[in-house]
Design a protein around this motif. Structure first.
Motif, PDB file in Angstrom:
ATOM      1  N   LYS A 173      11.233 -73.572  13.786  1.00 46.02           N
ATOM      2  CA  LYS A 173      12.443 -72.754  13.646  1.00 46.02           C
ATOM      3  C   LYS A 173      13.132 -72.508  14.982  1.00 46.02           C
ATOM      4  CE  LYS A 173      11.151 -70.325   9.481  1.00 46.02           C
ATOM      5  NZ  LYS A 173      10.351 -69.214   8.988  1.00 46.02           N
ATOM      6  N   TYR A 209       6.003 -74.251  10.495  1.00 46.35           N
ATOM      7  CA  TYR A 209       7.403 -73.870  10.245  1.00 46.35           C
ATOM      8  C   TYR A 209       7.905 -72.888  11.305  1.00 46.35           C
ATOM      9  CZ  TYR A 209       5.773 -75.703   5.736  1.00 46.35           C
ATOM     10  OH  TYR A 209       5.197 -76.470   4.762  1.00 46.35           O
ATOM     11  N   ASP A 210       7.037 -71.929  11.664  1.00 48.55           N
ATOM     12  CA  ASP A 210       7.444 -70.956  12.686  1.00 48.55           C
ATOM     13  C   ASP A 210       7.697 -71.637  14.026  1.00 48.55           C
ATOM     14  OD1 ASP A 210       7.305 -68.974  10.848  1.00 48.55           O
ATOM     15  OD2 ASP A 210       5.374 -68.142  11.510  1.00 48.55           O
ATOM     16  N   MET A 244      16.741 -75.203   7.092  1.00 51.32           N
ATOM     17  CA  MET A 244      15.320 -75.001   7.378  1.00 51.32           C
ATOM     18  C   MET A 244      14.541 -74.699   6.091  1.00 51.32           C
ATOM     19  SD  MET A 244      13.269 -75.225   9.974  1.00 51.32           S
ATOM     20  CE  MET A 244      11.483 -75.143   9.797  1.00 51.32           C
ATOM     21  N   LYS A 267      19.197 -76.477  11.240  1.00 51.14           N
ATOM     22  CA  LYS A 267      19.718 -75.126  11.449  1.00 51.14           C
ATOM     23  C   LYS A 267      20.004 -74.479  10.112  1.00 51.14           C
ATOM     24  CE  LYS A 267      21.118 -76.078  16.070  1.00 51.14           C
ATOM     25  NZ  LYS A 267      20.430 -77.390  16.065  1.00 51.14           N
TER      26      LYS A 267
END
Lengths: 212, 474
Positions: free
Chosen positions: B248, B244-245, B258, B255
């Motif tokens: 992003k 996920y990081d 997320m 946008k």
């Protein structure tokens, strides 16, 4: 696509052709169709590139390897490949089975000890019948084809057998694939396109398609 | 029969209607990336059958396989007529069908499996197909992604779906401590040698365990990229915070939504009580820097081992003819210490090891040293190239004497002008040591990590990268 090889007869039940022994185990799609020939925008010329690196000495078109079975006049009209284990392993390139399909009179079937998954799927999509047989049977078929290039083999999908000269052996293929050939639905594109309503319904269900 | 795995969950969500007449499932496809090589015949087939692209906005294309990696070589028209025709065909097909194309110079061009992940295009719980076997790379995001043939790829764009039988699922747990100088590439080569080249047939591989959980996204991409070299149809890693990081803020990541994507991703992960068709544990503590010695990636050795010379050293039923063929083709004898074998060319790049962390690992070893053999460093994408130059990695490579190139598949496969000649031997960070793979029908390819490739460039012979690690004996 009137006479193009890409779409042969849709229903396939029986193939009667002479054999092409290519028994080495682990032949890759790079062996079957070297990467340097992927620079074509059409499959139509692929036949001449099938097994190119093995058929020509140091890649020189003017120096055919006189020992390679695909360069021998006696095998020029062969239509059923006999191969070893993991036939078609490696890269996903459909060019590899397309090369076989378009080589001389066209390869219509392959009997191998085992196949790479993607290669066999590619074969099915273009109407090449791939079946497996017990190693000793494949060895026998290889031996017969090596001894007599004019021997006709009959691959019968209804009885799941291959026979020649009064001898008959069992071959195997997944039932779904067998039925696809017998009913002509191996050519899946048409089938998928007819399910537009179902595809639309699925799109309405998948949450992530609406994430912004 | 596997149950409650990520593959089961994603498959169930994407399954369309009843099974097809062939017995296969009809599976919805999220999108298709493509490159110049396998796409042209697909578009030809669609055109000849009068089938339109169903959702042009779901796909994207790059040029990577044939594009030259020198500034001069990239000038149009390309020197080789067939390459120019192929590039022009990709431009035409994307333009005519209104599909986005990441052109050279746009800042987005590069090797497909480097570009699409770095753009944030691949989300967890989605399904991707592509006319390229290394599509499995995208499994690093918890996506289900697999290579298909050109015919399937074409009709996939016509119907936004494909036909496939759900593979079995094997869980591979990686445990233990990674030794210094060992990276994801070594772990994959070790895995393939241990389990055998055929182990993946008819399987999807789920990679997990503490070693995978602690890997960054780029190492995971390497793992899933090589995951297909064991003949698995696809390979994936359950999504987590690392995933996920990474996503992003990337151009194609959601946008506004997320959080919704994370919620969705968490819902499709393999359950704690998931059932697998098979489970294997690999202890990475035993893995040392590896390289291939033969013509398939399972024929590999640790750098301090000798090439196998006893039948008992082949554990997975490799037949004697294949072994003999491998030794003959590679011009090696059984029992060889690879550290005594000279190489002609070193290649650092590809969809396996052409990302920023790979270049950093190589630069860390090459910094302040000089290379002894021709060395090509080919960043995986224009973005990777830009980032590497911001860090000054290009200076390190150039000062060591290596060539710093433009992005492309380059020497991974012999389609661009970067090829082996005659019996040249290469040390390559790519994925396949197959016969003829790097353009010469007699060329010899050894695959390894960027660390080992850098050390080999210095020594001119295959080399143990551990001796060049900073802070250790130099």
């Amino acid at each position: 696509m009137s006479s193009d090889l890409t779409i042969p007869e849709k229903i396939i039940t029986r193939i009667e052709r002479t054999g092409l022994p290519l028994p080495r185990n682990g032949q890759t799609t790079d062996d079957q169709l070297p990467a340097k020939f992927l620079n074509e925008i059409s499959f139509k010329p692929m036949g001449q590139y099938a097994y190119f690196n093995e058929r020509y000495v140091e890649g020189d078109l003017n120096r055919p390897n006189p020992d390679h079975v695909m360069n021998l006049e006696a095998y020029a009209h062969a239509g059923i490949v006999f191969a070893g284990t993991e036939y078609g392993t490696g890269s996903s390139r459909e060019h590899a089975p397309q090369g076989l399909l378009r080589w001389n009179d066209g390869i219509q079937a392959i009997v191998a000890k085992s196949f790479a998954d993607l290669f066999i799927k590619n074969c099915q999509n273009i109407g090449i019948v791939g079946v497996t047989a017990a190693p000793e049977i494949v060895d026998k078929l290889v031996g017969v084809a090596q001894k007599d290039s004019s021997m006709k083999f009959v691959l019968d999908l209804e009885s799941k057998t291959i026979s020649y000269n009064g001898n008959k052996f069992d071959v195997d293929l997944p039932e779904s694939r067998r039925l696809a050939f017998l009913t002509g639905t191996w050519y899946v594109s048409g089938v998928l396109l007819k399910r537009e309503a179902l595809i639309k319904a699925k799109e309405a269900e998948l949450p992530y398609l609406r994430f912004e | 029969m596997a149950e409650r795995t990520l593959l089961d969950n994603v498959w169930r969500l994407h399954k369309i209607g009843d099974p097809l007449p062939s017995g296969e499932d009809h599976i919805y496809v999220t999108g298709q990336p493509f490159h110049e090589v396998t796409s042209a015949p697909a578009f030809e087939e669609l055109r000849e059958n009068g089938i339109p692209i169903r959702s042009p906005d779901k796909h994207a294309a790059v040029t990577d396989h044939v594009i030259p990696t020198t500034t001069e070589g990239r000038k149009r028209p390309l020197a080789k007529e067939k390459d120019e025709i192929m590039m022009a065909e990709l431009e035409k097909n994307t333009l005519e069908n209104k599909i986005q194309y990441f052109a050279p110079g746009s800042g987005k061009q590069g090797v497909c499996h480097v570009v699409f992940p770095e753009m944030g295009m691949i989300w967890p719980g989605t399904i991707w197909i592509m006319g390229d076997s290394h599509t499995s790379t995208y499994g690093a995001f918890g996506a289900v992604a697999f290579g298909v043939g050109t015919t399937e790829a074409g009709f996939g764009m016509g119907a936004d779906s494909t036909s496939m039988t759900k593979p079995k699922v094997r869980r591979i747990d990686y445990v233990g401590n990674i030794q210094p100088g060992v990276s994801a590439k070594d772990i994959t080569l070790y895995t393939i040698r241990e389990l055998g080249l055929k182990a993946g047939l008819k399987h999807a591989h789920e990679l997990g365990g503490p070693v995978i959980e602690n890997m960054d996204m780029e190492a995971r991409l390497t793992m899933c990229n090589m995951g297909v070299e064991i003949n698995a149809r696809l390979c994936y890693i359950n999504p987590d915070k690392v995933t996920y990081d990474f996503l992003k803020g990337r151009p194609f990541a959601p946008k506004r939504d997320m959080d919704k994507l994370i919620e969705y991703a968490d819902s499709i992960k393999s359950a704690h009580d998931a059932v697998y068709d098979d489970r294997v544990t690999i202890d990475v503590s035993k893995v040392e820097p590896m390289l291939s010695w033969g013509i398939t990636p399972d024929f590999s050795v640790g750098i301090s081992e000798k090439t196998p010379y006893r039948k008992s050293q082949f554990k997975n039923g490799e037949d004697p003819w294949t072994i003999l063929d491998a030794y003959t083709y590679m011009g090696l004898a059984p029992g060889t210490d690879m550290r005594e074998v000279p190489v002609d060319v070193v290649f650092i790049g590809s969809c396996t090891n052409g990302r920023l962390t790979d270049l950093r690992a190589a630069a860390n070893i090459l910094k302040g040293r000089k290379i002894a053999v021709k060395t090509l460093v080919v960043p995986g994408s224009e973005q990777v190239k830009y980032d590497a130059e911001q860090e000054g990695l290009d200076r390190i490579f150039l000062e060591a004497g290596a060539e710093w190139r433009e992005p492309g598949c380059s020497m991974c496969l012999g389609m661009s002008p970067d090829v082996l000649v005659g019996y040249q031997r290469s040390c390559s960070t790519s994925n396949r040591p197959f016969k003829g793979r790097q353009g010469s029908p007699t060329g010899r390819t050894h695959i390894c990590s960027p660390e080992m490739a850098a050390a080999t460039a210095i020594d001119g012979k295959f080399s143990d990268p551990r001796k060049y690690l900073r802070g250790e004996s130099q």
